[in-house]
Design a protein around this motif. Structure first.
Motif, PDB file in Angstrom:
ATOM      1  N   GLN A 121       0.821  -1.205   0.000  1.00  0.00           N
ATOM      2  CA  GLN A 121       0.000   0.000   0.000  1.00  0.00           C
ATOM      3  C   GLN A 121       0.857   1.256   0.000  1.00  0.00           C
ATOM      4  N   GLU A 122       0.424   2.282  -0.745  1.00  0.00           N
ATOM      5  CA  GLU A 122       1.190   3.527  -0.832  1.00  0.00           C
ATOM      6  C   GLU A 122       1.360   4.183   0.531  1.00  0.00           C
ATOM      7  N   LEU A 123       0.319   4.173   1.358  1.00  0.00           N
ATOM      8  CA  LEU A 123       0.411   4.785   2.682  1.00  0.00           C
ATOM      9  C   LEU A 123       1.495   4.109   3.522  1.00  0.00           C
ATOM     10  N   VAL A 124       1.570   2.793   3.443  1.00  0.00           N
ATOM     11  CA  VAL A 124       2.597   2.058   4.180  1.00  0.00           C
ATOM     12  C   VAL A 124       3.976   2.386   3.615  1.00  0.00           C
ATOM     13  N   GLY A 125       4.068   2.536   2.302  1.00  0.00           N
ATOM     14  CA  GLY A 125       5.324   2.934   1.679  1.00  0.00           C
ATOM     15  C   GLY A 125       5.802   4.279   2.197  1.00  0.00           C
ATOM     16  N   MET A 126       4.873   5.208   2.391  1.00  0.00           N
ATOM     17  CA  MET A 126       5.222   6.526   2.928  1.00  0.00           C
ATOM     18  C   MET A 126       5.780   6.391   4.355  1.00  0.00           C
ATOM     19  N   ILE A 127       5.151   5.538   5.148  1.00  0.00           N
ATOM     20  CA  ILE A 127       5.624   5.321   6.521  1.00  0.00           C
ATOM     21  C   ILE A 127       7.003   4.668   6.505  1.00  0.00           C
ATOM     22  N   PHE A 136      -2.946  -6.448  -2.344  1.00  0.00           N
ATOM     23  CA  PHE A 136      -2.951  -5.109  -1.752  1.00  0.00           C
ATOM     24  C   PHE A 136      -2.401  -4.051  -2.702  1.00  0.00           C
ATOM     25  N   GLY A 137      -2.372  -4.318  -3.972  1.00  0.00           N
ATOM     26  CA  GLY A 137      -1.901  -3.363  -4.966  1.00  0.00           C
ATOM     27  C   GLY A 137      -0.484  -3.682  -5.406  1.00  0.00           C
ATOM     28  N   GLU A 138      -0.053  -2.916  -6.375  1.00  0.00           N
ATOM     29  CA  GLU A 138       1.282  -3.112  -6.932  1.00  0.00           C
ATOM     30  C   GLU A 138       2.359  -2.716  -5.930  1.00  0.00           C
TER      31      GLU A 138
END
Length: 190
Positions: A97-103, A140-142
């Protein structure tokens, strides 16, 4: 996950860690509560104090490695660990997930600011494998792990699939019995 449910004990003002079935020494706040379902409602200073006590007051004995499982992000626990425990490096665990990537990026930046080596990234729940055809399905997405690894010049250690056998082993307290070659890749890269 390790099947450890008993309270930890003490000796001469120190805490004795719990021991797993295969001899791993374990410490958790959960091992200090009356019930495993009791919430720990602490603010930063109490959390920081507990983290320090797990380092200073637990009789760990001789160890080759210590793994500290920290919550995601850049809060009190990582800050306390980085400032009070000699850390050789960290592995950042993320998911697609992009949000997790940001974290995860924030965690990389925090480690860099504090001169803690980032040993690599592990992406958990990267995909599920179709039981019929073997296709990898990005539930959960790419994945963004290659982008993050490249941006910060750190290793992509592994992309781990969703695995119902792993979930079951964790639920049964038998994580030490779980076998996979995927972890071999992580340890070889480290």
């Amino acid at each position: 996950m390790f099947g450890v449910h008993e309270h930890v004990g003490g000796e001469d003002g120190a805490i004795l860690p719990a021991i797993s079935k295969k001899g791993l020494k374990i410490m958790s706040v959960n091992l200090l509560t009356d019930s495993e379902t009791d919430p720990i409602i602490w603010r930063g200073p109490l959390i920081a104090g507990a983290v320090k006590q797990f380092w200073t007051d637990v009789l760990w004995g001789d160890m080759d490695y210590m793994f500290i499982d920290m919550p995601p992000g850049t809060g009190d626990v990582p800050l306390t660990v980085f400032q009070s425990i000699p850390v050789d490096g960290i592995v950042i665990v993320t998911s697609p997930q992009e949000l997790v990537g940001m974290i995860a990026e924030k965690a990389v930046k925090m480690a860099n600011m504090m001169n803690i080596p980032v040993l690599g990234l592990v992406e958990n729940m990267s995909y599920a494998v179709c039981p019929n055809c073997g296709e990898k399905l990005p539930v959960f997405g790419e994945s963004h792990i290659e982008e993050i690894a490249g941006k910060y010049k750190i290793s992509n250690l592994a992309q781990l699939p969703i695995d119902s056998k792993l979930a079951r082993a964790c639920d049964l307290g038998e994580i030490e019995e779980y076998e996979t070659v995927l972890l071999d890749e992580i340890f070889a890269n480290l």
